[in-house]
Write an enzyme that holds these catalytic residues in place. Structure first.
Site, mmCIF file in Angstrom:
data_model
loop_
_atom_site.group_PDB
_atom_site.id
_atom_site.type_symbol
_atom_site.label_atom_id
_atom_site.label_comp_id
_atom_site.label_asym_id
_atom_site.label_seq_id
_atom_site.Cartn_x
_atom_site.Cartn_y
_atom_site.Cartn_z
ATOM 1 N N TRP A 102 -8.767 -5.966 -4.128
ATOM 2 C CA TRP A 102 -8.745 -6.863 -2.966
ATOM 3 C C TRP A 102 -10.031 -6.649 -2.181
ATOM 4 O O TRP A 102 -10.235 -5.594 -1.589
ATOM 5 C CB TRP A 102 -7.512 -6.547 -2.108
ATOM 6 C CG TRP A 102 -7.320 -7.383 -0.889
ATOM 7 C CD1 TRP A 102 -8.173 -7.521 0.165
ATOM 8 C CD2 TRP A 102 -6.175 -8.186 -0.568
ATOM 9 N NE1 TRP A 102 -7.645 -8.354 1.123
ATOM 10 C CE2 TRP A 102 -6.406 -8.779 0.695
ATOM 11 C CE3 TRP A 102 -4.975 -8.452 -1.219
ATOM 12 C CZ2 TRP A 102 -5.476 -9.611 1.314
ATOM 13 C CZ3 TRP A 102 -4.047 -9.288 -0.604
ATOM 14 C CH2 TRP A 102 -4.292 -9.860 0.641
ATOM 15 N N ASP A 103 -10.896 -7.649 -2.158
ATOM 16 C CA ASP A 103 -12.207 -7.520 -1.525
ATOM 17 C C ASP A 103 -12.256 -8.317 -0.231
ATOM 18 O O ASP A 103 -11.428 -9.215 0.008
ATOM 19 C CB ASP A 103 -13.296 -8.000 -2.494
ATOM 20 C CG ASP A 103 -14.630 -7.315 -2.252
ATOM 21 O OD1 ASP A 103 -14.825 -6.717 -1.179
ATOM 22 O OD2 ASP A 103 -15.492 -7.380 -3.142
ATOM 23 N N ASN A 150 -15.766 -9.566 1.971
ATOM 24 C CA ASN A 150 -17.208 -9.375 1.900
ATOM 25 C C ASN A 150 -18.000 -9.777 3.132
ATOM 26 O O ASN A 150 -19.233 -9.810 3.054
ATOM 27 C CB ASN A 150 -17.766 -10.116 0.679
ATOM 28 C CG ASN A 150 -17.719 -9.254 -0.568
ATOM 29 O OD1 ASN A 150 -18.170 -8.118 -0.575
ATOM 30 N ND2 ASN A 150 -17.138 -9.788 -1.627
ATOM 31 N N ASP A 210 -20.829 -0.086 -2.322
ATOM 32 C CA ASP A 210 -21.482 -0.883 -3.352
ATOM 33 C C ASP A 210 -22.714 -0.170 -3.906
ATOM 34 O O ASP A 210 -23.252 -0.570 -4.940
ATOM 35 C CB ASP A 210 -21.902 -2.245 -2.792
ATOM 36 C CG ASP A 210 -20.718 -3.187 -2.623
ATOM 37 O OD1 ASP A 210 -19.661 -2.932 -3.219
ATOM 38 O OD2 ASP A 210 -20.858 -4.183 -1.889
ATOM 39 N N ASP A 256 -14.084 -8.716 -12.811
ATOM 40 C CA ASP A 256 -14.459 -8.915 -11.409
ATOM 41 C C ASP A 256 -14.639 -10.408 -11.106
ATOM 42 O O ASP A 256 -14.058 -11.279 -11.761
ATOM 43 C CB ASP A 256 -15.711 -8.103 -11.099
ATOM 44 C CG ASP A 256 -15.762 -7.633 -9.655
ATOM 45 O OD1 ASP A 256 -16.165 -8.428 -8.791
ATOM 46 O OD2 ASP A 256 -15.401 -6.462 -9.394
#
Length: 699
Positions: free
Chosen positions: A450-451, A453, A519, A339
């Site tokens: 693919w994040d 945030n 999350d 990560d």
């Protein structure tokens, strides 16, 4: 599926054992589209268009119309779907019907503005193996001057009858996604929307409407929007008792310039009518597998992955990641994912985003040393990226501060110490594509997480003549980049994450192979989060981690955490370096067991049996297509008065077949009819009860 046209009346007929229905609309003598029927099949010759007269000077006949598409203008004062601004300042659209075209299972119904060079097409697509119908709108500029759209929905629905409907949607947040709500709409308007640039943390881009329905019976009308950005679902009930629903791109802070000769397709809507919520969920799940997911992995079970985030946070290096990889392999994991923290000057969330090169201090011999170690353990390697974001403390921002959304006169707001890149700029898109493409070309990487945030702010984009286009163009850029990367690297799987479940929508399902659900990995909360997700979203795409988050109020056992995560695509995310040998053996046991049921869970039909909020027990069953194998899940956090003793009615099996399973150390052989109508007695006493039962058909 069949499509008929008679006297400018269009009948879309589904052929499904669950709910055979007609979806009917037509064109009246004023060239206006009207929705006629959405319900049980009738004789095709019986359908006609009801001509409506004016009520009085304050309520025109247009206010009473039920339409597939309502343009803004004339004497229509209710909600509308399409609004444009022409070069001379006119802001009305007046459409005339100009024919249709049918090609197999697709239908196009065409309209043109009475004066301006605007063509509007209503598109419909049907499927031989599904009762789901797809519709969307195409607008074309046939003139020389740009047309500016101020509202551009994908379609409208009119629900049958005059009694009020209940609407199911979600009202969640980060860490509490997909919390279901039910709202009775007896007058006025009801809005579900997003204004953040992503789709799913709070409301969902969908509608589910019913009057007298439950899990197994009653008409359920539903639609999901294939889009991951700002959306709007607009339901209203008028003084005549008519309930209408429009959905599509949110008209909040919205414009779209359609230049001369250009054509624009709105995001697609997938909709249907079923008997009961269970049939809706199963229909959507099968539809996603057969028609929505990217084809390369649509029919392939998702691998069991391990993600190193909760074990190491930003402190990643070859040695520690390799140790974790060995333990993950020992537990039976198939895909090891590193990560955040591997790139740039990334020591925490204050720096490095945007600098997508390998940190030489953490990986002095490069990334391949770790990848080779992971591969040697028998696993594929995956990696985390957050391409749409940049830290002010980064080489990228120092070199290109103009690449973010910004206003020169405003101080940018930082959320998670980062800013949003202006994805409407071609040079930004090229940079992001090249960074990830190089990463995949140079290294043996089989998975990208693919994040994204944070939501947007300071939404200025000096490169655009119409800056309100950013919301749509940003989302489209994400889709385009991922599609191009998948084309270049067809053996790489992509997961869509947006600070948890912020992009767990049907647009993501079209372009990504899976989504991150939340999350919040607490198993107790996950029962509710996953239940809300699975109402209208496919099981296979639902990534579910087993982590060391053991319950915010009390500790939950490891097997309990595994069993809740097994209801989706099982993943591991705990700190394996701290696991005892017994815990590693338990993880291995659970992973091996999941592999034996994975196909049934990821591709089977889901039947919800008991609800944790209403019944104190959560129970569901996944049944394979042949209905000769099933997996039954039962779980309870606690029950009042020390125990819960009830019959469990098991649905989804063939009633005339015999099934065998073991429950409470007793071998049981019963017919599907018996299990459905009489059930089996269950008695739950202890806290954190969980059980998974394999059911097999026998002669």
């Amino acid at each position: 599926m069949s499509i008929f046209c008679k006297n400018d009346i269009f009948i879309i007929q589904t052929n499904d054992n669950d709910c055979e229905y007609h979806y009917v609309f037509g064109i009246d003598k004023f060239q206006t589209n009207q929705q006629i029927h959405w319900g049980k099949k009738c004789c095709v010759d019986d359908y006609f268009i009801n001509e409506l007269g004016h009520q009085n000077s304050n309520h025109s006949n247009l206010d009473e119309y039920t339409q597939e598409l309502t343009p803004y203008g004339l004497t229509m004062y209710r909600n509308y779907d399409l609004k444009a601004r022409f070069s001379d300042g006119c802001r009305e659209i007046s459409l005339d019907y100009c024919g249709y075209a049918q090609d197999g299972n697709s239908l196009k119904v065409k309209f043109k503005d009475k004066h301006y060079p605007l063509e509007v097409v209503l598109n419909y697509e049907t499927y031989e193996d599904s009762s789901i119908i797809t519709k969307w709108i195409t607008v074309s500029n046939l003139g020389d001057d740009s047309i500016i759209f101020e509202k551009l929905f994908s379609g409208e629905f009119s629900l049958p009858g005059v009694k009020p409907y209940k609407f199911i949607n979600t009202n969640g947040s980060w860490g509490a996604e997909f919390k279901k709500t039910e709202t009775l709409l007896d007058g006025g308007s009801l809005i579900f929307e997003s204004r953040k640039g992503t789709s799913s943390h709070t409301n969902s881009p969908q509608f589910v409407a019913y009057q007298n329905a439950d899990e197994n019976s009653g008409n359920v009308y539903f639609a999901v929007l294939e889009y991951s950005g700002n959306f709007k679902v607009e339901a209203s009930r008028d003084l005549f008792g008519k309930t209408r629903v429009g959905m599509g791109l949110n008209d909040f802070d919205f414009e779209y310039e359609l230049k001369s000769g250009e054509t624009f397709d709105t995001p697609k809507i997938h909709f249907g009518l079923t008997q009961g919520f269970g049939n809706m969920s199963r229909a959507l799940n099968r539809f996603a597998i057969n028609h929505i997911f990217p084809r390369n992995f649509a029919n392939t079970p998702l691998p069991i992955l391990y993600n190193s985030w909760e074990a190491t946070w930003f402190d990643v290096n070859t040695a520690d990641q390799s140790k974790l990889a060995k333990l993950a392999a020992k537990a039976g994991v198939e895909l090891f994912v590193m990560d955040d923290g591997w790139f740039g000057q990334r020591k925490d969330d204050h720096a490095g985003l945007g600098d997508w090169y390998v940190n030489k201090e953490k990986f002095p011999n490069g990334l391949d040393e770790l990848i080779n170690n992971v591969n040697a353990s028998g696993m594929d390697f995956g990696i985390w990226v957050e391409p749409e974001m940049v830290n002010p403390d980064s080489d990228l921002y120092r070199n290109h501060p103009e690449w973010t959304y910004h206003y020169d006169t405003r101080t940018p707001c930082e959320l998670r110490n980062q800013l949003v890149l202006n994805m409407t700029k071609p040079e930004v898109q090229t940079y992001i594509f090249n960074c990830i493409n190089d990463l995949l070309t140079k290294h043996n990487i089989k998975y990208i997480k693919w994040d994204m945030n944070r939501p947007f702010s300071e939404n200025g984009s000096e490169n655009l003549k119409y800056p309100k286009m950013i919301w749509y163009l940003h989302t489209k850029a994400v889709y385009d980049i991922v599609d191009k990367l998948k084309e270049n690297h067809p053996d790489v799987q992509f997961e869509c994450c947006s600070s948890g479940g912020g992009r767990a929508d049907w647009g993501a399902f079209k372009h990504f192979d899976m989504v991150w659900t939340s999350d919040n990995t607490d198993a107790i909360d996950r029962i509710v989060i996953q239940d809300g997700y699975l109402l209208t979203r496919p099981t296979k795409a639902m990534r579910a981690w087993v982590t060391d988050t053991e319950g915010y109020n009390r500790k939950t056992p490891l097997d309990f955490r595994f069993h809740i995560a097994m209801r989706g695509s099982l993943s591991l995310g705990g700190n394996l370096l701290k696991y005892s040998e017994n815990e590693l053996q338990e993880a291995k046991k659970q992973v091996d067991f999941y592999k034996s049921i994975r196909d049934i869970v990821q591709f089977g039909d889901l039947y919800r049996l008991l609800d944790i909020d209403n019944d104190e027990i959560s129970s569901c069953i996944y049944v394979n297509e042949a209905k000769d194998k099933a997996v039954l899940f039962i779980a309870a956090v606690n029950t009042r008065c020390f125990k819960k003793k009830i019959p469990l009615y098991i649905n989804g099996l063939k009633e005339n077949a015999k099934y065998e399973f073991t429950f409470n150390n007793e071998k049981i052989v019963k017919s599907g009819a018996y299990l459905k109508n009489v059930g089996i007695p269950i008695e739950i006493r202890e806290q954190y009860y969980n059980n998974i039962i394999i059911i097999n058909e026998v002669e």
